[in-house]
Motif scaffolding. Structure first.
Motif, PDB file in Angstrom:
ATOM      1  N   LEU A  54       0.848  -1.191   0.000  1.00  0.00           N
ATOM      2  CA  LEU A  54       0.000   0.000   0.000  1.00  0.00           C
ATOM      3  C   LEU A  54       0.881   1.237   0.000  1.00  0.00           C
ATOM      4  N   THR A  55       0.549   2.187  -0.883  1.00  0.00           N
ATOM      5  CA  THR A  55       1.304   3.431  -0.995  1.00  0.00           C
ATOM      6  C   THR A  55       0.394   4.598  -0.627  1.00  0.00           C
ATOM      7  N   PRO A  56       0.771   5.386   0.399  1.00  0.00           N
ATOM      8  CA  PRO A  56      -0.065   6.521   0.802  1.00  0.00           C
ATOM      9  C   PRO A  56      -0.027   7.657  -0.223  1.00  0.00           C
ATOM     10  N   PRO A  57      -0.996   8.578  -0.149  1.00  0.00           N
ATOM     11  CA  PRO A  57      -1.085   9.669  -1.125  1.00  0.00           C
ATOM     12  C   PRO A  57       0.149  10.576  -1.177  1.00  0.00           C
ATOM     13  N   SER A  58       0.793  10.804  -0.050  1.00  0.00           N
ATOM     14  CA  SER A  58       1.883  11.782  -0.017  1.00  0.00           C
ATOM     15  C   SER A  58       3.276  11.167  -0.112  1.00  0.00           C
ATOM     16  N   SER A  59       3.362   9.889  -0.451  1.00  0.00           N
ATOM     17  CA  SER A  59       4.657   9.232  -0.395  1.00  0.00           C
ATOM     18  C   SER A  59       4.795   8.182  -1.485  1.00  0.00           C
ATOM     19  N   LEU A  60       6.038   7.845  -1.762  1.00  0.00           N
ATOM     20  CA  LEU A  60       6.322   6.725  -2.648  1.00  0.00           C
ATOM     21  C   LEU A  60       6.707   5.485  -1.856  1.00  0.00           C
ATOM     22  N   ASN A  61       6.780   5.629  -0.524  1.00  0.00           N
ATOM     23  CA  ASN A  61       7.118   4.494   0.333  1.00  0.00           C
ATOM     24  C   ASN A  61       5.955   3.509   0.372  1.00  0.00           C
ATOM     25  N   GLU A  62       6.225   2.271   0.017  1.00  0.00           N
ATOM     26  CA  GLU A  62       5.212   1.232   0.086  1.00  0.00           C
ATOM     27  C   GLU A  62       5.242   0.593   1.464  1.00  0.00           C
ATOM     28  N   HIS A  63       4.066   0.178   1.930  1.00  0.00           N
ATOM     29  CA  HIS A  63       3.967  -0.516   3.211  1.00  0.00           C
ATOM     30  C   HIS A  63       3.427  -1.917   2.980  1.00  0.00           C
ATOM     31  N   ARG A  64       4.113  -2.888   3.539  1.00  0.00           N
ATOM     32  CA  ARG A  64       3.644  -4.265   3.448  1.00  0.00           C
ATOM     33  C   ARG A  64       2.331  -4.352   4.211  1.00  0.00           C
ATOM     34  N   SER A  65       1.360  -5.036   3.623  1.00  0.00           N
ATOM     35  CA  SER A  65       0.016  -5.029   4.186  1.00  0.00           C
ATOM     36  C   SER A  65      -0.705  -6.336   3.920  1.00  0.00           C
ATOM     37  N   VAL A  66      -1.801  -6.490   4.621  1.00  0.00           N
ATOM     38  CA  VAL A  66      -2.719  -7.590   4.392  1.00  0.00           C
ATOM     39  C   VAL A  66      -4.073  -6.976   4.059  1.00  0.00           C
ATOM     40  N   VAL A  67      -4.687  -7.457   2.970  1.00  0.00           N
ATOM     41  CA  VAL A  67      -6.011  -6.979   2.580  1.00  0.00           C
ATOM     42  C   VAL A  67      -7.006  -8.106   2.829  1.00  0.00           C
ATOM     43  N   TRP A  68      -8.018  -7.804   3.616  1.00  0.00           N
ATOM     44  CA  TRP A  68      -9.102  -8.741   3.903  1.00  0.00           C
ATOM     45  C   TRP A  68     -10.312  -8.254   3.123  1.00  0.00           C
ATOM     46  N   ILE A  69     -10.847  -9.072   2.223  1.00  0.00           N
ATOM     47  CA  ILE A  69     -12.033  -8.718   1.444  1.00  0.00           C
ATOM     48  C   ILE A  69     -13.120  -9.697   1.830  1.00  0.00           C
ATOM     49  N   GLY A  70     -14.179  -9.186   2.443  1.00  0.00           N
ATOM     50  CA  GLY A  70     -15.239 -10.047   2.940  1.00  0.00           C
ATOM     51  C   GLY A  70     -16.584  -9.720   2.337  1.00  0.00           C
ATOM     52  N   ALA A  71     -17.359 -10.769   2.073  1.00  0.00           N
ATOM     53  CA  ALA A  71     -18.705 -10.600   1.540  1.00  0.00           C
ATOM     54  C   ALA A  71     -19.675 -10.372   2.693  1.00  0.00           C
ATOM     55  N   VAL A  72     -20.547  -9.384   2.524  1.00  0.00           N
ATOM     56  CA  VAL A  72     -21.559  -9.061   3.531  1.00  0.00           C
ATOM     57  C   VAL A  72     -22.933  -9.130   2.875  1.00  0.00           C
ATOM     58  N   SER A  73     -23.937  -9.263   3.684  1.00  0.00           N
ATOM     59  CA  SER A  73     -25.307  -9.320   3.188  1.00  0.00           C
ATOM     60  C   SER A  73     -25.706  -7.983   2.572  1.00  0.00           C
ATOM     61  N   GLU A  74     -26.417  -8.041   1.457  1.00  0.00           N
ATOM     62  CA  GLU A  74     -26.887  -6.816   0.813  1.00  0.00           C
ATOM     63  C   GLU A  74     -27.911  -6.098   1.683  1.00  0.00           C
ATOM     64  N   GLN A  75     -28.625  -6.834   2.548  1.00  0.00           N
ATOM     65  CA  GLN A  75     -29.652  -6.234   3.384  1.00  0.00           C
ATOM     66  C   GLN A  75     -29.084  -5.569   4.638  1.00  0.00           C
ATOM     67  N   ALA A  76     -27.876  -5.923   5.035  1.00  0.00           N
ATOM     68  CA  ALA A  76     -27.299  -5.387   6.265  1.00  0.00           C
ATOM     69  C   ALA A  76     -26.951  -3.912   6.105  1.00  0.00           C
ATOM     70  N   GLN A  77     -27.068  -3.188   7.190  1.00  0.00           N
ATOM     71  CA  GLN A  77     -26.699  -1.776   7.206  1.00  0.00           C
ATOM     72  C   GLN A  77     -25.215  -1.660   7.548  1.00  0.00           C
ATOM     73  N   HIS A  78     -24.471  -0.908   6.739  1.00  0.00           N
ATOM     74  CA  HIS A  78     -23.044  -0.732   6.970  1.00  0.00           C
ATOM     75  C   HIS A  78     -22.720   0.752   6.912  1.00  0.00           C
ATOM     76  N   SER A  79     -21.899   1.201   7.846  1.00  0.00           N
ATOM     77  CA  SER A  79     -21.554   2.621   7.894  1.00  0.00           C
ATOM     78  C   SER A  79     -20.371   2.958   6.999  1.00  0.00           C
ATOM     79  N   SER A  80     -19.613   1.954   6.574  1.00  0.00           N
ATOM     80  CA  SER A  80     -18.474   2.221   5.697  1.00  0.00           C
ATOM     81  C   SER A  80     -18.195   0.994   4.832  1.00  0.00           C
ATOM     82  N   ILE A  81     -17.363   1.196   3.830  1.00  0.00           N
ATOM     83  CA  ILE A  81     -16.971   0.099   2.939  1.00  0.00           C
ATOM     84  C   ILE A  81     -15.824  -0.691   3.542  1.00  0.00           C
TER      85      ILE A  81
END
Length: 143
Positions: A54-81
């Motif tokens: 992952l590279t932040p907006p103000s830098s070229l420094n990359e950060h090692r990261s883990v991305v978790w992508i999870g499926a949620v119910s379409e009917q559930a209320q979520h405050s963020s992505i």
């Protein structure tokens, strides 16, 4: 020659971040029954975990990261992505993204075929210390 300079601590900042998937994708799929007012409701679970830089907006420094992508119910209320937060190691980041079940199948197929590697997401300030909310994310691919 081995680089003896330690990785700098990851910095969370609002703005458009760039990500690049690499390495092996792992995942989990399953279901269970949840009791709601004496009626059973089947609840599914499906998520994948992908290593990424992952590279932040103000830098070229990359950060090692883990991305978790999870499926949620379409009917559930979520405050963020999703959310961006620091890992147990201050040099590492964790990105959580929520998608609907129909999207995760497409994402898994595209990752398996290596048709998507790069993605972008917008981090916005959060009320919680040590994390940002994710307002949106996208990836382009060719067919």
């Amino acid at each position: 020659m081995t680089n003896t300079n330690p990785l700098p601590p990851a910095v969370l900042e609002p703005g458009i971040w760039r990500g690049e998937f690499y390495g092996k994708v792992s995942g989990t799929v399953g279901s269970d029954v949840r009791s709601i007012n004496s009626s059973g409701r089947i609840s599914g679970i499906c998520y994948i975990v992908v290593p990424a830089w992952l590279t932040p907006p103000s830098s070229l420094n990359e950060h090692r990261s883990v991305v978790w992508i999870g499926a949620v119910s379409e009917q559930a209320q979520h405050s963020s992505i999703g959310r961006l937060s620091k890992g147990h190691d201050p040099r590492l980041l964790s990105l959580t993204l929520k998608v609907i079940f129909s999207e995760i199948n497409t994402i898994i197929t595209l990752l398996r075929k290596r048709q998507i590697t790069e993605f972008h997401f917008e981090a916005v300030p959060s009320q919680r210390d040590g994390e940002c909310e994710v307002a949106g994310w996208s990836s382009t691919f060719g067919v």
